[in-house]
Design a protein around this motif. Structure first.
Motif, PDB file in Angstrom:
ATOM      1  N   ALA A 394       6.095   1.614  -4.372  1.00 22.32           N
ATOM      2  CA  ALA A 394       5.956   0.608  -3.316  1.00 22.32           C
ATOM      3  C   ALA A 394       4.595   0.716  -2.650  1.00 22.32           C
ATOM      4  CB  ALA A 394       7.064   0.777  -2.284  1.00 22.32           C
ATOM      5  N   LYS A 395       4.163   1.976  -2.432  1.00 26.21           N
ATOM      6  CA  LYS A 395       2.879   2.187  -1.783  1.00 26.21           C
ATOM      7  C   LYS A 395       1.733   1.721  -2.678  1.00 26.21           C
ATOM      8  CE  LYS A 395      -0.029   5.734   0.322  1.00 26.21           C
ATOM      9  NZ  LYS A 395      -0.147   7.146   0.692  1.00 26.21           N
ATOM     10  N   ASP A 397       1.753  -0.608  -4.950  1.00 25.55           N
ATOM     11  CA  ASP A 397       1.709  -2.061  -4.993  1.00 25.55           C
ATOM     12  C   ASP A 397       1.069  -2.625  -3.730  1.00 25.55           C
ATOM     13  OD1 ASP A 397       4.915  -2.428  -6.680  1.00 25.55           O
ATOM     14  OD2 ASP A 397       2.915  -2.044  -7.445  1.00 25.55           O
ATOM     15  N   THR A 398       1.435  -2.071  -2.573  1.00 26.01           N
ATOM     16  CA  THR A 398       0.890  -2.567  -1.308  1.00 26.01           C
ATOM     17  C   THR A 398      -0.611  -2.319  -1.217  1.00 26.01           C
ATOM     18  OG1 THR A 398       2.996  -2.074  -0.247  1.00 26.01           O
ATOM     19  CG2 THR A 398       1.125  -2.473   1.188  1.00 26.01           C
ATOM     20  N   ALA A 402      -3.603  -5.174  -1.067  1.00 21.93           N
ATOM     21  CA  ALA A 402      -4.596  -5.200   0.010  1.00 21.93           C
ATOM     22  C   ALA A 402      -6.016  -5.122  -0.556  1.00 21.93           C
ATOM     23  CB  ALA A 402      -4.343  -4.038   0.974  1.00 21.93           C
ATOM     24  N   ASN A 467      -4.159   0.059   4.479  1.00 24.07           N
ATOM     25  CA  ASN A 467      -2.781   0.291   4.916  1.00 24.07           C
ATOM     26  C   ASN A 467      -2.467  -0.390   6.242  1.00 24.07           C
ATOM     27  OD1 ASN A 467      -1.178   2.414   3.161  1.00 24.07           O
ATOM     28  ND2 ASN A 467      -3.322   3.061   3.145  1.00 24.07           N
ATOM     29  N   ARG A 470       0.572  -2.882   6.549  1.00 20.23           N
ATOM     30  CA  ARG A 470       1.912  -2.316   6.541  1.00 20.23           C
ATOM     31  C   ARG A 470       2.264  -1.720   7.890  1.00 20.23           C
ATOM     32  NH1 ARG A 470       2.958   2.038   2.744  1.00 20.23           N
ATOM     33  NH2 ARG A 470       0.900   2.773   3.316  1.00 20.23           N
TER      34      ARG A 470
END
Length: 471
Positions: A394-395, A397-398, A402, A467, A470
């Motif tokens: 998940a991290k 992909d985020t 970005a 980040n 998020r």
């Protein structure tokens, strides 16, 4: 601005003379010995020229590692001496009809042509990739003027005209070098050969396949090619250069696309597959389309690899002599191997329908294997490979999303985007350099540009920036 236009026109005109000289010396005298050099002179001229041209590329690659002080220099002086010697020996043969003289002339012409190739690669590097694309396309189109002039000449004047084109080619290279201010330093860093091959193996695979394939598909339609008159053959062969220039001109200058050897093969694959599949079902007179498509593919690759080697050398600060010599040497050596294979098969073998089907099957199978490897994905490639275990899917992909948004927003180059992605995942500069096969200085240069564009001052600030959504 006017200075840049003058350099572009000079480079284009000089490159046009070089292309006409190269096309005519490499191709023309494989058919012209009967009218210019004599019916028994084919092997004495063509074979030494072709082998000298192909093998000297690889000599430059080895020399760049073993004797860098010699082979990393501009080979303009060597090109001048060799081409002048080839012209003297060739004209001497016309008078004395000495076989050793013709063999020596072909060898000097082949090696001198290779030296000229490296001179033009350095010239295009000095002007930058964008200007080089314009110069190559314009030069390819302009080459029709000196090349087609051969059709109006008496056979006795052809050798003299070839010498004049070689001289104009050298004059353009020398004059362009004098206009080049300030001079761009050509990269000479000796990156390990295994690392270069490891990072470029897909491109090398495509280049080798096209180089090997071109002479074999030409042999498949040998009979209708021989049936054509010399003028028709000349127009067909040189129109391959023009067709390739138009294709790349549309892609480079019209659509502003970056065409690599892998992309070129991906586009050409369905075209080559189609013409090979329909070959057995078309009439003999129409089969000339097969060697024509193969010839265009060969010319496209020879031009694309020039730009690609300059781009790779610039981005990775890798030795230009090694990159260009490796790409071009593989193309021409694979072409020579294909020629040997086609000759070994023999006319009786190739022109039986069953044998033709077998050759077509092998070519299609080979193209399909290359296509499989270049489209095969291993994970997501070097940027995602060896991602720290603590990073969850998940991290990743985020962070990727970005980073892609920032790349699009700021207009970062492909290489800058790769560096940004790895920085965002927490990799340090030495690790990024190893993953992308770059020098640490090159990575630091990209990193400084990223910091300036994003208004940050450290890797940690980049991590916080990507980040931030998020949080």
């Amino acid at each position: 601005m006017q200075g840049n236009q003058a350099k572009t026109l000079l480079a284009s005109a000089g490159f046009a003379c070089f292309l006409a000289m190269n096309s005519f010396s490499l191709w023309g005298f494989t058919l012209l010995p009967q009218t210019t050099l004599g019916p028994d002179s084919f092997s004495l001229w063509s074979a030494p020229l072709s082998y000298g041209n192909a093998l000297s590329f690889l000599v430059f690659v080895v020399g760049a590692y073993k004797l860098p002080c010699l082979f990393n220099r501009n080979p303009l002086t060597a090109a001048t001496v060799l081409l002048a010697l080839a012209s003297i020996l060739l004209n001497g043969f016309m008078v004395l009809e000495s076989s050793p003289m013709l063999i020596a002339a072909g060898t000097c012409m082949g090696i001198g042509t290779t030296c000229s190739f490296f001179c033009w690669a350095r010239t295009f590097f000095a002007d930058g990739v964008d200007a080089a694309k314009t110069e190559i396309v314009l030069g390819s189109v302009l080459s029709a003027v000196p090349f087609l002039a051969f059709l109006t000449l008496d056979p006795s004047a052809i050798v003299f005209t070839l010498s004049v084109l070689a001289f104009l080619n050298l004059i353009a290279l020398f004059a362009h070098g004098r206009m080049e201010k300030p001079k761009r330093t050509v990269p000479t860093a000796a990156e390990p050969f295994g690392r270069i091959v490891g990072s470029s193996w897909k491109s090398l695979l495509c280049i080798a396949m096209i180089g090997f394939m071109a002479p074999i598909v030409a042999t498949l339609s040998h009979q209708p090619l021989d049936a054509m008159e010399f003028v028709q053959q000349t127009l067909m062969v040189h129109s391959e250069n023009i067709c390739a220039a138009i294709i790349l001109g549309i892609a480079w200058l019209g659509l502003r696309r970056n065409v690599s050897s892998i992309k070129a093969f991906t586009i050409l694959f369905p075209i080559l597959t189609t013409v090979l599949l329909v070959f057995p079902f078309i009439g003999e007179n129409a089969r000339i389309i097969v060697p024509y498509v193969g010839g265009v593919a060969f010319v496209v690759f020879s031009v694309v690899l020039t730009i690609e080697s300059i781009s790779v050398s610039t981005e990775r600060n890798v030795n230009l002599t090694v990159m260009y010599g490796l790409y071009a040497g593989l193309l021409y050596c694979a072409n020579q191997i294909g020629t040997i294979v086609a000759s070994g098969l023999g006319d009786d073998f190739l022109f039986e329908e069953t044998s033709i089907m077998a050759v077509l099957f092998v070519l299609l199978y080979g193209c399909s294997i290359v296509m499989f490897f270049i489209t095969r994905k291993s994970g997501r490639g070097g940027a995602e490979e060896n991602v720290p275990p603590s990073a969850t899917p998940a991290k990743i992909d985020t962070v990727d999303i970005a980073c892609q948004a920032l790349i699009k927003e700021k207009g970062f180059s492909e290489r800058q985007g790769e560096v940004l992605l790895l920085l965002a995942h927490g990799f340090d500069i030495p690790t990024i350099a190893k993953k992308l096969y770059l020098s640490e200085n090159t990575v630091r240069t990209h990193t400084k540009k990223l910091y300036a564009a994003l208004d940050v001052h450290s890797k940690q600030e980049i991590i916080e920036l990507v980040n931030a959504p998020r949080q």
